[in-house]
Every structure is written in structure tokens, then in C-alpha cells.
Design a protein around this motif. Structure first.
Motif, PDB file in Angstrom:
ATOM      1  N   LEU A 335       0.871  -1.177   0.000  1.00  0.00           N
ATOM      2  CA  LEU A 335       0.000   0.000   0.000  1.00  0.00           C
ATOM      3  C   LEU A 335       0.905   1.224   0.000  1.00  0.00           C
ATOM      4  O   LEU A 335       1.691   1.433   0.923  1.00  0.00           O
ATOM      5  CB  LEU A 335      -0.909  -0.011   1.232  1.00  0.00           C
ATOM      6  CG  LEU A 335      -1.974   1.089   1.320  1.00  0.00           C
ATOM      7  CD1 LEU A 335      -2.901   1.039   0.125  1.00  0.00           C
ATOM      8  CD2 LEU A 335      -2.778   0.933   2.619  1.00  0.00           C
ATOM      9  N   THR A 336       0.807   2.032  -1.041  1.00  0.00           N
ATOM     10  CA  THR A 336       1.774   3.109  -1.265  1.00  0.00           C
ATOM     11  C   THR A 336       1.219   4.454  -0.842  1.00  0.00           C
ATOM     12  O   THR A 336       0.164   4.880  -1.313  1.00  0.00           O
ATOM     13  CB  THR A 336       2.156   3.177  -2.753  1.00  0.00           C
ATOM     14  OG1 THR A 336       2.609   1.904  -3.173  1.00  0.00           O
ATOM     15  CG2 THR A 336       3.243   4.202  -2.981  1.00  0.00           C
ATOM     16  N   GLU A 337       1.938   5.131   0.032  1.00  0.00           N
ATOM     17  CA  GLU A 337       1.580   6.488   0.431  1.00  0.00           C
ATOM     18  C   GLU A 337       2.253   7.500  -0.501  1.00  0.00           C
ATOM     19  O   GLU A 337       3.186   7.169  -1.235  1.00  0.00           O
ATOM     20  CB  GLU A 337       2.010   6.756   1.879  1.00  0.00           C
ATOM     21  CG  GLU A 337       0.868   6.668   2.891  1.00  0.00           C
ATOM     22  CD  GLU A 337      -0.181   7.741   2.687  1.00  0.00           C
ATOM     23  OE1 GLU A 337      -0.099   8.510   1.713  1.00  0.00           O
ATOM     24  OE2 GLU A 337      -1.105   7.812   3.494  1.00  0.00           O
ATOM     25  N   ASP A 338       1.791   8.729  -0.433  1.00  0.00           N
ATOM     26  CA  ASP A 338       2.295   9.774  -1.336  1.00  0.00           C
ATOM     27  C   ASP A 338       2.114  11.150  -0.691  1.00  0.00           C
ATOM     28  O   ASP A 338       1.561  12.056  -1.273  1.00  0.00           O
ATOM     29  CB  ASP A 338       1.528   9.703  -2.667  1.00  0.00           C
ATOM     30  CG  ASP A 338       1.833  10.868  -3.599  1.00  0.00           C
ATOM     31  OD1 ASP A 338       2.999  11.269  -3.669  1.00  0.00           O
ATOM     32  OD2 ASP A 338       0.894  11.367  -4.244  1.00  0.00           O
ATOM     33  N   GLU A 386      -5.564 -10.703   7.053  1.00  0.00           N
ATOM     34  CA  GLU A 386      -6.541  -9.626   7.214  1.00  0.00           C
ATOM     35  C   GLU A 386      -6.156  -8.670   8.337  1.00  0.00           C
ATOM     36  O   GLU A 386      -6.406  -7.463   8.251  1.00  0.00           O
ATOM     37  CB  GLU A 386      -7.933 -10.208   7.469  1.00  0.00           C
ATOM     38  CG  GLU A 386      -8.542 -10.871   6.250  1.00  0.00           C
ATOM     39  CD  GLU A 386      -8.665  -9.909   5.071  1.00  0.00           C
ATOM     40  OE1 GLU A 386      -9.156  -8.778   5.273  1.00  0.00           O
ATOM     41  OE2 GLU A 386      -8.268 -10.293   3.953  1.00  0.00           O
ATOM     42  N   ASP A 387      -5.553  -9.176   9.401  1.00  0.00           N
ATOM     43  CA  ASP A 387      -5.115  -8.290  10.490  1.00  0.00           C
ATOM     44  C   ASP A 387      -4.035  -7.327   9.991  1.00  0.00           C
ATOM     45  O   ASP A 387      -4.048  -6.131  10.319  1.00  0.00           O
ATOM     46  CB  ASP A 387      -4.581  -9.108  11.667  1.00  0.00           C
ATOM     47  CG  ASP A 387      -5.690  -9.840  12.417  1.00  0.00           C
ATOM     48  OD1 ASP A 387      -6.862  -9.412  12.308  1.00  0.00           O
ATOM     49  OD2 ASP A 387      -5.383 -10.825  13.110  1.00  0.00           O
ATOM     50  N   ALA A 388      -3.099  -7.855   9.205  1.00  0.00           N
ATOM     51  CA  ALA A 388      -2.039  -7.014   8.652  1.00  0.00           C
ATOM     52  C   ALA A 388      -2.618  -5.981   7.689  1.00  0.00           C
ATOM     53  O   ALA A 388      -2.164  -4.827   7.648  1.00  0.00           O
ATOM     54  CB  ALA A 388      -0.996  -7.874   7.944  1.00  0.00           C
ATOM     55  N   LYS A 389      -3.626  -6.382   6.939  1.00  0.00           N
ATOM     56  CA  LYS A 389      -4.275  -5.456   6.004  1.00  0.00           C
ATOM     57  C   LYS A 389      -4.945  -4.316   6.754  1.00  0.00           C
ATOM     58  O   LYS A 389      -4.811  -3.146   6.383  1.00  0.00           O
ATOM     59  CB  LYS A 389      -5.293  -6.209   5.150  1.00  0.00           C
ATOM     60  CG  LYS A 389      -6.050  -5.336   4.156  1.00  0.00           C
ATOM     61  CD  LYS A 389      -7.008  -6.187   3.319  1.00  0.00           C
ATOM     62  CE  LYS A 389      -7.808  -5.318   2.357  1.00  0.00           C
ATOM     63  NZ  LYS A 389      -8.720  -6.129   1.521  1.00  0.00           N
ATOM     64  N   ARG A 390      -5.660  -4.632   7.830  1.00  0.00           N
ATOM     65  CA  ARG A 390      -6.319  -3.585   8.624  1.00  0.00           C
ATOM     66  C   ARG A 390      -5.282  -2.644   9.255  1.00  0.00           C
ATOM     67  O   ARG A 390      -5.475  -1.426   9.294  1.00  0.00           O
ATOM     68  CB  ARG A 390      -7.204  -4.220   9.696  1.00  0.00           C
ATOM     69  CG  ARG A 390      -8.534  -4.748   9.172  1.00  0.00           C
ATOM     70  CD  ARG A 390      -9.456  -5.132  10.306  1.00  0.00           C
ATOM     71  NE  ARG A 390      -8.979  -6.325  10.990  1.00  0.00           N
ATOM     72  CZ  ARG A 390      -9.314  -7.563  10.633  1.00  0.00           C
ATOM     73  NH1 ARG A 390     -10.123  -7.764   9.594  1.00  0.00           N
ATOM     74  NH2 ARG A 390      -8.844  -8.606  11.295  1.00  0.00           N
ATOM     75  N   ALA A 391      -4.178  -3.220   9.731  1.00  0.00           N
ATOM     76  CA  ALA A 391      -3.132  -2.392  10.335  1.00  0.00           C
ATOM     77  C   ALA A 391      -2.510  -1.469   9.286  1.00  0.00           C
ATOM     78  O   ALA A 391      -2.229  -0.293   9.560  1.00  0.00           O
ATOM     79  CB  ALA A 391      -2.056  -3.278  10.959  1.00  0.00           C
ATOM     80  N   ALA A 392      -2.304  -1.995   8.071  1.00  0.00           N
ATOM     81  CA  ALA A 392      -1.727  -1.187   6.999  1.00  0.00           C
ATOM     82  C   ALA A 392      -2.643  -0.028   6.639  1.00  0.00           C
ATOM     83  O   ALA A 392      -2.194   1.113   6.452  1.00  0.00           O
ATOM     84  CB  ALA A 392      -1.467  -2.057   5.769  1.00  0.00           C
ATOM     85  N   GLN A 393      -3.941  -0.304   6.558  1.00  0.00           N
ATOM     86  CA  GLN A 393      -4.874   0.759   6.198  1.00  0.00           C
ATOM     87  C   GLN A 393      -4.977   1.814   7.299  1.00  0.00           C
ATOM     88  O   GLN A 393      -5.104   3.012   7.022  1.00  0.00           O
ATOM     89  CB  GLN A 393      -6.246   0.147   5.892  1.00  0.00           C
ATOM     90  CG  GLN A 393      -6.232  -0.646   4.587  1.00  0.00           C
ATOM     91  CD  GLN A 393      -7.521  -1.404   4.332  1.00  0.00           C
ATOM     92  OE1 GLN A 393      -8.146  -1.927   5.256  1.00  0.00           O
ATOM     93  NE2 GLN A 393      -7.915  -1.470   3.078  1.00  0.00           N
ATOM     94  N   ALA A 394      -4.901   1.381   8.558  1.00  0.00           N
ATOM     95  CA  ALA A 394      -4.924   2.340   9.665  1.00  0.00           C
ATOM     96  C   ALA A 394      -3.670   3.214   9.641  1.00  0.00           C
ATOM     97  O   ALA A 394      -3.731   4.434   9.851  1.00  0.00           O
ATOM     98  CB  ALA A 394      -5.036   1.605  10.998  1.00  0.00           C
TER      99      ALA A 394
END
Length: 456
Positions: A335-338, A386-394
Motif C-alpha cells: 500500500l503506497t503512500e504519497d 486480514e489483520d495485517a491489512k487492517r493495520a496497513a490501512q490504519a
């Protein structure tokens, strides 16, 4: 509708449509397109837009699909206009230092073509070997050299587009901007379309300004730092010293190791972060700038800082910067930030990224156009976790808030698309958001062009 589009390359194969229905943005949703078309001319695009408007079919335009914000993602029932076959370089005007191209021309291909005339097209996103000029214009792409030479908008003189308007006017072809160096006849509508992410119409031709080719190879200065925050302090020190490299890039250890494991470029990946500076002033001035940058790196705490005298080594270092994202993608979803912050706030923002990563238990690799404050934290999450995905989005959302808090913006060059809409609403005032929506409704009253993106 098929009769109206007879002779065009229409696509309805489910697998091909699936591949054309999204860009490279991780976890950005996309819908099921009605069909896709690959036009070869402005008139082809005009026919498609007019036919879709009669039936209220949404239109999503795509170039190479290298975007990272979901800006080219399909909505249900959409017609996808794939501009990859509109890839002609229409004209290179060496006398006036301009080039006119169709939107499907690859950035690097334009660079190579104008170089044969002793000219240079500076905008250089990391995706330059694959991304198209149309996509670059639609997102106002930046890149490694934008610190000194500016972003895509600084090079767009004029463009042709197929637009909408009052009922029945969809499919109108307009030319915006100019071919002259100066011009203030009316509003800057070409500037308005640049960065509009396909929400105002379909760009079918672009005229860009060029610069004389650089006369000699740039100098490269490399600094190794014990922490990314220390590297950030060096970036701020470069600004305070009044130095202006052509490029000033940051790569952290995670990025360096990912590239080295993949491409075996012979990179040293022991430092917590490397800063890569490129200086392109000619002659003695360039030598003096390179010496000054190395001295600033050392004074800011670099473990070592040296000018690279090996052109192959220097090219490998900047190749590593361009390869960082695909190298990390090999390890799993990214997931790439900018975010972009004032240059004086780069150290603070890098520290905030580290703190956010620790608190959420996420792995965040950082690359950056550090010289202009544009940071790209890359959040890694194992596939299927899914836990890692939620943490990444947060973590993603918190980094947006952290950037805004120090006077920054939620996107420096990737665009709002789908992923940054909430961040944009957080960044901009209600009055400014209302102005944006009013422009969209005026130019696209049927809301057919790339609906749900940016202001959607």
C-alpha cells in the motif's frame, strides 16, 4: 451502440476487461465494466463519448495502468477507453522546443525521441519506462527531477480533449492552451485539465515544452546515514544551505535490500538510509555543488558521503530508486503512500512514519523525492493476512493526518483517485471542496467522466 462504433476495436472478453479495469493501487475497489475500446484517433474517441452519453454510460479512461491511487479503476457498467494505441509522436518542433504527442506515448519514448534533436523532456516519474504522457498529464506526475525542473504541469503548453457540457454536447473536441511560450488569453483551462484525473474529459493530444539537453553527465553524491531521521535532517540542511540539486532521493534499508535481492546491482544495504543527490550544473560549478552537498551530508551526521566517479555505479543507484516499488511488490501486497510536506518538516514526518509503523506493528519501507518533501512510505502486508491489512490501512490513514498537521498535502503526485478522497476532504475546506464540485458539474453535468473519483 455497436453500429455507432462500427470499425472500432471493441473488447468484451471478460478476462481482458478484468485486466483493464484497475490500476496498480493495492486494495482500491473496482467494478465490472460493460466493455472497453481501443481508439486510434481523436475522432474515434469522439464517437465513443457521444455514444456513451446517449445511453448514460460512465466513461473511464486509462493509459498504462501504472497509477497508485485507483484513478483508472472501472465502475460498474462503465466503458473503458484504453488509449494505449494512440501512441504517435505527432511533431517535434526543435526550433520552438516543443513536442506534440498522442496520450499513449510512453514517457521514456518521448525522452529518447527528443534527445535525437538535442532536447530534453524533464518530467520523470519512477514509472517513466512504462507510464504514458496522457496518464502523466492526468495526474500531474512529478518524478526525480522535479525538485529543480518542476512537474508535468510546468511543461504542458496545450492539449486537445473530447469533453461534455450541456445535454447533447458530449463528444465535442476542444483545444486548450497554446503553443507559444507566453499566453494569458482567458482562464488556464489546460492547467485545469492537467491533474484532473480524467474527470473533465478525455485528453487526446498534448503539446509540451522542452529544454535543451544537458551538456554533460550529472555528478552523483551519495550519503549513508544511521537513521532515516538523520537523512531527513540532511535534506533540511541542503535547503538551508541554498543548494538546489537536480534530484535528491532517499532510500531506506528495506528498499535497498529488496532491490539488491532482486537485481543484484552490487548495492551496499547496510546503512539505515541513503541519500542520492544529482547535480547537473555544467563545468566547475557542478563540481563545486557536488563538493558542497557532500560537506552538508557529513555535517548533518552522515556515516560517509562521497561523490561517485563511476557512471555505472551512479546509474545503478538511481536505478535502485526506480526499482524500489516493484522490488517490494515481489514480497507481497504494498500500500503506497504519497504525502508531501514542507522540506523543513521532512525529519519530523520521517520520525512520525517510524512511530506509526511501530505502533501498528507494520513494516513500512520509505522512498522519497526527499528534496521536495514528497515521501512514499510503502506499507507491506502479507497476502491473505486480514489483520495485517487492517493495520496497513490504519497506518495509511494516520500518515495522511500527520502530513496535514505539519502543513503538508495528502498527495504530491499520485493523485486523489479513490484512495485519497477522505484525505482530500480532511485537507481542504468545505468552501474549496464546493468549488471543485461546481467545476466538475459544469464541465460534466451528466457525471460520466470517471465518476466516483476525486470529488465523487
Amino acid at each position: 451502440m455497436i453500429r455507432e462504433l462500427e470499425g472500432l476495436d471493441l473488447i468484451d472478453d471478460a478476462d481482458v476487461l478484468e485486466s483493464l479495469s484497475h490500476d496498480d493501487a493495492e486494495w482500491a475497489p473496482y467494478g465490472k465494466a460493460f466493455a472497453a475500446v481501443r481508439p486510434r484517433s481523436t475522432d474515434d474517441v469522439r464517437r465513443v463519448v457521444a455514444a456513451c452519453a446517449k445511453r448514460n454510460i460512465p466513461i473511464v479512461t486509462r493509459g498504462a495502468g501504472t497509477g497508485l491511487s485507483g484513478g483508472a479503476n472501472a465502475v460498474d457498467g462503465a466503458m473503458i477507453i484504453d488509449l494505449s494505441r494512440m501512441n504517435a509522436i505527432v511533431e517535434i518542433d526543435a526550433d520552438n522546443m516543443t513536442a506534440t504527442v498522442q496520450p499513449g506515448v510512453i514517457n521514456d519514448d518521448l525522452k529518447k525521441a527528443v534527445a535525437e534533436h538535442g532536447l530534453w523532456y524533464p518530467p520523470d516519474p519512477a514509472s517513466a519506462p512504462w507510464s504514458t504522457i496522457g496518464g502523466n498529464v492526468s495526474t500531474n506526475a512529478g518524478g526525480l527531477c522535479c525538485l529543480k525542473y518542476g512537474v508535468t504541469r510546468d511543461y504542458v503548453l496545450g492539449l486537445e480533449a473530447v469533453v461534455g457540457g450541456p445535454a447533447g454536447d458530449y463528444g465535442t473536441v476542444v483545444r486548450l492552451g497554446r503553443r507559444t511560450t507566453k499566453g494569458v488569453s482567458g482562464y488556464d483551462l489546460a492547467g485545469l485539465f492537467t491533474g484532473s484525473e480524467g474527470t473533465f474529459g478525455v485528453i487526446t493530444e498534448v503539446t509540451v515544452r522542452l529544454r535543451p539537453a544537458r551538456r554533460e553527465a550529472p555528478r552523483t553524491v551519495v550519503g549513508a546515514f544511521g537513521s532515516v531521521v538523520a537523512a531527513g535532517e540532511a535534506v533540511a540542511a541542503i535547503t538551508r544551505a541554498g543548494l538546489l540539486p537536480a534530484a535528491l532521493e532517499l532510500l531506506d534499508r528495506t528498499c535497498l535490500r529488496a532491490v539488491e535481492d532482486w537485481k543484484h546491482l552490487g548495492l551496499e544495504a547496510d546503512a539505515a538510509a541513503l541519500l542520492l543527490a544529482q547535480l547537473d550544473s555544467p563545468g566547475r560549478a557542478g563540481d563545486d555543488e557536488a563538493t558542497a552537498v557532500a560537506e552538508v551530508f557529513r555535517a548533518a551526521g552522515a556515516m560517509w558521503a562521497e561523490q561517485s566517479t563511476d557512471e555505472v555505479e551512479a546509474e545503478a543507484l538511481f536505478a535502485a530508486r526506480r526499482l524500489a516499488y516493484p522490488a517490494l511488490e515481489r514480497l507481497g501486497p504494498v500500500l503506497t503512500e504519497d504525502v508531501c510536506v514542507p522540506r523543513s518538516q521532512v525529519p519530523h514526518m520521517l520520525a512520525a512514519i517510524e512511530e506509526i509503523a511501530t505502533r501498528h506493528g507494520t513494516t513500512i519501507a520509505t522512498i522519497a523525492h526527499a528534496g521536495d518533501g514528497n515521501l512514499h512510505p510503502l506499507i507491506l502486508a502479507p497476502a491473505g493476512d486480514e489483520d495485517a491489512k487492517r493495520a496497513a490501512q490504519a497506518a495509511f490513514d494516520e500518515m495522511l493526518s500527520a502530513a496535514i498537521a505539519v502543513g503538508g498535502t495528502v498527495t504530491g503526485e499520485h493523485g486523489v483517485g479513490l484512495l485519497k478522497r477522505a484525505g482530500m476532504r480532511q485537507e481542504l475546506s468545505p468552501a474549496v471542496l464546493a468549488m471543485q464540485l461546481a467545476v466538475k458539474q459544469t464541465l460534466d453535468p451528466l457525471n460520466l467522466f470517471n465518476p466516483t473519483k476525486v470529488v465523487g
